[in-house]
Design a protein around this motif. Structure first.
Motif, PDB file in Angstrom:
ATOM      1  N   GLN A 216       0.816  -1.209   0.000  1.00 26.57           N
ATOM      2  CA  GLN A 216       0.000   0.000   0.000  1.00 26.57           C
ATOM      3  C   GLN A 216       0.849   1.259   0.000  1.00 26.57           C
ATOM      4  O   GLN A 216       0.530   2.241  -0.686  1.00 26.57           O
ATOM      5  CB  GLN A 216      -0.932  -0.009   1.225  1.00 26.57           C
ATOM      6  CG  GLN A 216      -1.928   1.146   1.222  1.00 26.57           C
ATOM      7  CD  GLN A 216      -3.035   0.932   2.234  1.00 26.57           C
ATOM      8  OE1 GLN A 216      -3.934   0.123   2.018  1.00 26.57           O
ATOM      9  NE2 GLN A 216      -2.962   1.635   3.340  1.00 26.57           N
ATOM     10  N   ARG A 217       1.938   1.259   0.732  1.00 27.96           N
ATOM     11  CA  ARG A 217       2.814   2.434   0.794  1.00 27.96           C
ATOM     12  C   ARG A 217       3.419   2.738  -0.568  1.00 27.96           C
ATOM     13  O   ARG A 217       3.424   3.887  -1.027  1.00 27.96           O
ATOM     14  CB  ARG A 217       3.917   2.186   1.835  1.00 27.96           C
ATOM     15  CG  ARG A 217       5.003   3.250   1.871  1.00 27.96           C
ATOM     16  CD  ARG A 217       5.963   2.966   3.011  1.00 27.96           C
ATOM     17  NE  ARG A 217       7.200   3.717   2.886  1.00 27.96           N
ATOM     18  CZ  ARG A 217       8.267   3.308   2.202  1.00 27.96           C
ATOM     19  NH1 ARG A 217       8.226   2.120   1.575  1.00 27.96           N
ATOM     20  NH2 ARG A 217       9.356   4.052   2.128  1.00 27.96           N
ATOM     21  N   GLU A 220       0.639   4.045  -2.966  1.00 31.41           N
ATOM     22  CA  GLU A 220       0.332   5.453  -2.717  1.00 31.41           C
ATOM     23  C   GLU A 220       1.443   6.355  -3.232  1.00 31.41           C
ATOM     24  O   GLU A 220       1.181   7.416  -3.820  1.00 31.41           O
ATOM     25  CB  GLU A 220       0.135   5.691  -1.223  1.00 31.41           C
ATOM     26  CG  GLU A 220      -1.153   5.124  -0.661  1.00 31.41           C
ATOM     27  CD  GLU A 220      -1.254   5.404   0.818  1.00 31.41           C
ATOM     28  OE1 GLU A 220      -1.332   6.596   1.201  1.00 31.41           O
ATOM     29  OE2 GLU A 220      -1.230   4.437   1.612  1.00 31.41           O
ATOM     30  N   TYR A 241       4.377  11.686   6.973  1.00 34.15           N
ATOM     31  CA  TYR A 241       3.804  10.684   6.060  1.00 34.15           C
ATOM     32  C   TYR A 241       4.058  11.072   4.612  1.00 34.15           C
ATOM     33  O   TYR A 241       4.495  10.247   3.795  1.00 34.15           O
ATOM     34  CB  TYR A 241       2.301  10.547   6.328  1.00 34.15           C
ATOM     35  CG  TYR A 241       1.653   9.399   5.591  1.00 34.15           C
ATOM     36  CD1 TYR A 241       1.761   8.098   6.076  1.00 34.15           C
ATOM     37  CD2 TYR A 241       0.938   9.603   4.412  1.00 34.15           C
ATOM     38  CE1 TYR A 241       1.171   7.032   5.403  1.00 34.15           C
ATOM     39  CE2 TYR A 241       0.342   8.557   3.736  1.00 34.15           C
ATOM     40  CZ  TYR A 241       0.468   7.259   4.234  1.00 34.15           C
ATOM     41  OH  TYR A 241      -0.111   6.221   3.569  1.00 34.15           O
ATOM     42  N   GLY A 284      -7.127   8.790  -3.165  1.00 33.71           N
ATOM     43  CA  GLY A 284      -7.032   7.925  -2.001  1.00 33.71           C
ATOM     44  C   GLY A 284      -8.000   6.762  -2.084  1.00 33.71           C
ATOM     45  O   GLY A 284      -7.661   5.618  -1.740  1.00 33.71           O
ATOM     46  N   GLY A 288      -6.982   2.708  -2.349  1.00 29.76           N
ATOM     47  CA  GLY A 288      -7.555   1.644  -1.545  1.00 29.76           C
ATOM     48  C   GLY A 288      -8.169   0.550  -2.399  1.00 29.76           C
ATOM     49  O   GLY A 288      -8.021  -0.644  -2.118  1.00 29.76           O
ATOM     50  N   HIS A 291      -5.448  -1.517  -4.211  1.00 31.49           N
ATOM     51  CA  HIS A 291      -4.722  -2.376  -3.269  1.00 31.49           C
ATOM     52  C   HIS A 291      -5.583  -3.561  -2.829  1.00 31.49           C
ATOM     53  O   HIS A 291      -5.094  -4.700  -2.749  1.00 31.49           O
ATOM     54  CB  HIS A 291      -4.299  -1.555  -2.050  1.00 31.49           C
ATOM     55  CG  HIS A 291      -3.664  -2.373  -0.963  1.00 31.49           C
ATOM     56  ND1 HIS A 291      -2.454  -3.018  -1.109  1.00 31.49           N
ATOM     57  CD2 HIS A 291      -4.091  -2.676   0.304  1.00 31.49           C
ATOM     58  CE1 HIS A 291      -2.151  -3.664   0.005  1.00 31.49           C
ATOM     59  NE2 HIS A 291      -3.132  -3.480   0.876  1.00 31.49           N
ATOM     60  N   PRO A 318      -6.819   4.090   2.492  1.00 29.98           N
ATOM     61  CA  PRO A 318      -5.669   4.243   3.388  1.00 29.98           C
ATOM     62  C   PRO A 318      -5.959   5.269   4.479  1.00 29.98           C
ATOM     63  O   PRO A 318      -6.607   6.294   4.221  1.00 29.98           O
ATOM     64  CB  PRO A 318      -4.550   4.718   2.449  1.00 29.98           C
ATOM     65  CG  PRO A 318      -4.923   4.154   1.110  1.00 29.98           C
ATOM     66  CD  PRO A 318      -6.417   4.193   1.077  1.00 29.98           C
ATOM     67  N   TYR A 320      -4.451   7.619   6.095  1.00 29.03           N
ATOM     68  CA  TYR A 320      -4.106   9.040   5.945  1.00 29.03           C
ATOM     69  C   TYR A 320      -5.152   9.767   5.114  1.00 29.03           C
ATOM     70  O   TYR A 320      -5.523  10.903   5.426  1.00 29.03           O
ATOM     71  CB  TYR A 320      -2.733   9.180   5.280  1.00 29.03           C
ATOM     72  CG  TYR A 320      -2.250  10.611   5.155  1.00 29.03           C
ATOM     73  CD1 TYR A 320      -1.496  11.198   6.160  1.00 29.03           C
ATOM     74  CD2 TYR A 320      -2.558  11.379   4.030  1.00 29.03           C
ATOM     75  CE1 TYR A 320      -1.051  12.506   6.049  1.00 29.03           C
ATOM     76  CE2 TYR A 320      -2.123  12.681   3.900  1.00 29.03           C
ATOM     77  CZ  TYR A 320      -1.374  13.246   4.919  1.00 29.03           C
ATOM     78  OH  TYR A 320      -0.939  14.548   4.808  1.00 29.03           O
ATOM     79  N   TRP A 321      -5.663   9.102   4.059  1.00 35.44           N
ATOM     80  CA  TRP A 321      -6.593   9.770   3.147  1.00 35.44           C
ATOM     81  C   TRP A 321      -8.033   9.689   3.624  1.00 35.44           C
ATOM     82  O   TRP A 321      -8.935  10.204   2.973  1.00 35.44           O
ATOM     83  CB  TRP A 321      -6.451   9.185   1.742  1.00 35.44           C
ATOM     84  CG  TRP A 321      -5.029   9.281   1.283  1.00 35.44           C
ATOM     85  CD1 TRP A 321      -4.134   8.266   1.140  1.00 35.44           C
ATOM     86  CD2 TRP A 321      -4.318  10.482   0.977  1.00 35.44           C
ATOM     87  NE1 TRP A 321      -2.909   8.755   0.757  1.00 35.44           N
ATOM     88  CE2 TRP A 321      -2.992  10.115   0.641  1.00 35.44           C
ATOM     89  CE3 TRP A 321      -4.665  11.841   0.944  1.00 35.44           C
ATOM     90  CZ2 TRP A 321      -2.023  11.057   0.289  1.00 35.44           C
ATOM     91  CZ3 TRP A 321      -3.704  12.776   0.582  1.00 35.44           C
ATOM     92  CH2 TRP A 321      -2.397  12.384   0.264  1.00 35.44           C
TER      93      TRP A 321
END
Length: 433
Positions: A216-217, A220, A241, A284, A288, A291, A318, A320-321
């Motif tokens: 995922q990282r 993104e 982040y 975002g 997601g 992923h 995710p 953060y989003w």
């Protein structure tokens, strides 16, 4: 009178056939008017006529004035050598094939009933502000005609979208997974940002995406970095982040040579958008989805209901989003809404499935895919509401899509004679006053 009116008159044979003769006096008997040609060349193909004592098979070309033949340079175009009859409003010139042979002409202006022309003109000359040109006359039209025309317009709209999907599919090396990826990326822009999201899909090739979508990282970093959202500014300077994603993107961009394809932050549209529709929010949601759903195309193709598709689109965003509308700018972000999901099903899933079904020859899948629209609620806007106010059925998204297509492809351009409703009104025995 316009040329499309003559096409309509010839196709349906709505003219006086008593003592029908060419302009040279030769007797004509129409055995088969032919079928409309949607490609380059004569207007009607496979016509069958008897001219005098000889039966002819070939094409028919139609013009308002016979002199339009030369104006359009048909006399030097071999495609028009197959024309066996030139149907015109007025015969103001003789016309020939490339070898100089004369083509018989039939002048229709004096053979068309004045009331037929009057009904046609009443439609096409309706005020531009009218929601649809036939609005005052709709009580004369049976409900079945309106329903059938709306359904026809719906199928034409779906087919056009499926054609666009097939063009995308061909350009992507006939890779259906890549096609689903590109189509979804563009659709998540919901018009305002469809174009930059389509370019973002190109800047993150599906081959690269496949290698990193499980992380995922990294996913993104690829998407947000290529979108131009990871730049350091006063909002992100203290955001650990975003700094971490920026570093990861720098590595991946160098590894795959993605730098030149990256977008810039100023290329995205925010004007008149609610924060929930901001490009980073949509990206975002896409991150997601990409992923959590590694087999996009298979899932979209095999889902059996709107409920299953709705669940598909509700992939976890995710963290953060979920809490940032833009990089470095916190706020509570709502999940992808039901109306947005319905639009994705309408504009991506159904055309994608129809395109695939046509490609592999599965008409049953075409029918079941279009039927999904009947499970979705109607879309309300200025166009669909105008038709609903005039008595058109408007209960589901299938109705909405049909009405939108009716407006765009028939009513707005005044293509009344191509519409079953307009065609019926023009041929109504009752005179329009």
């Amino acid at each position: 009178m316009k040329e499309d009116f003559l096409h309509y008159v010839w196709q349906h044979q709505y003219f006086d056939k008593l003592d029908l003769r060419t302009t040279a006096g030769e007797e004509i008997q129409v055995l088969r008017p032919g079928h409309r040609n949607a490609d380059a060349g004569p207007d009607f193909l496979n016509a069958r006529l008897r001219l005098g004592e000889v039966e002819w098979n070939g094409a028919v070309e139609i013009h308002l004035r016979a002199s339009d033949w030369a104006r359009h340079h048909h006399q030097i175009d071999p495609k028009y050598d197959q024309v066996i009859l030139h149907v015109v409003g007025s015969a103001d010139a003789d016309v020939t094939r490339t070898n100089g042979s004369l083509i018989p002409a039939l002048a229709l202006q004096a053979r068309v009933a004045p009331e037929l022309l009057a009904r046609y003109q009443a439609l096409v000359e309706a005020p531009a502000a009218a929601p649809l040109p036939c609005a005052p006359l709709l009580p004369l039209v049976p409900e079945i005609t309106k329903t059938m025309m709306t359904e026809r317009a719906l199928l034409e709209r779906v087919e056009r979208k499926a054609d666009a999907i097939m063009t995308l599919h061909e350009g992507l090396g006939q890779d259906w997974e890549a096609t689903a990826y590109h189509a979804l990326m563009a659709a998540f822009g919901f018009q305002k940002n469809s174009e930059p999201l389509a370019r973002l899909a190109k800047s993150v090739p599906v081959a690269v995406l496949r290698r990193h979508r499980h992380d995922q990282r990294q996913l993104e970093a690829l998407l947000f970095g290529q979108a131009g959202f990871l730049v350091e500014n006063e909002e992100t300077v203290a955001d650990d982040y975003i700094r971490d994603l920026r570093q990861e993107h720098a590595f991946l961009s160098h590894k795959y040579g993605l730098g030149e394809a990256a977008l810039h932050a100023h290329e995205w549209n925010y004007l008149r958008l609610r924060p929930a529709n901001f490009p980073p929010v949509r990206l975002g949601q896409l991150a997601g989805l990409l992923h959590a759903r590694p087999a996009l195309f298979d899932a979209l193709l095999t889902a059996q209901s709107v409920a299953a598709l709705t669940e598909f689109f509700q992939a976890p965003v995710p963290l953060y989003w979920r809490t940032h509308f833009r990089p470095g700018r916190p706020g509570k972000v709502p999940a992808l809404g039901k109306s947005s999901t319905d639009l994705l099903i309408t504009n991506v899933v159904v055309p994608l499935r129809v395109a695939y079904a046509r490609h592999v020859g599965q008409p049953a899948v075409v029918e079941s895919s279009v039927a999904l629209l009947s499970q979705l609620p109607a879309e309300h806007n200025q166009y669909t509401d105008a038709y609903e106010a005039l008595g058109f059925a408007h209960r589901t998204a299938a109705d909405s899509q049909g009405l939108l297509a009716l407006h765009k492809n028939y009513c707005a351009p005044r293509r009344c004679l191509h519409c079953a409703i307009g065609s019926r009104l023009v041929h109504q025995p009752r005179v329009i006053r």
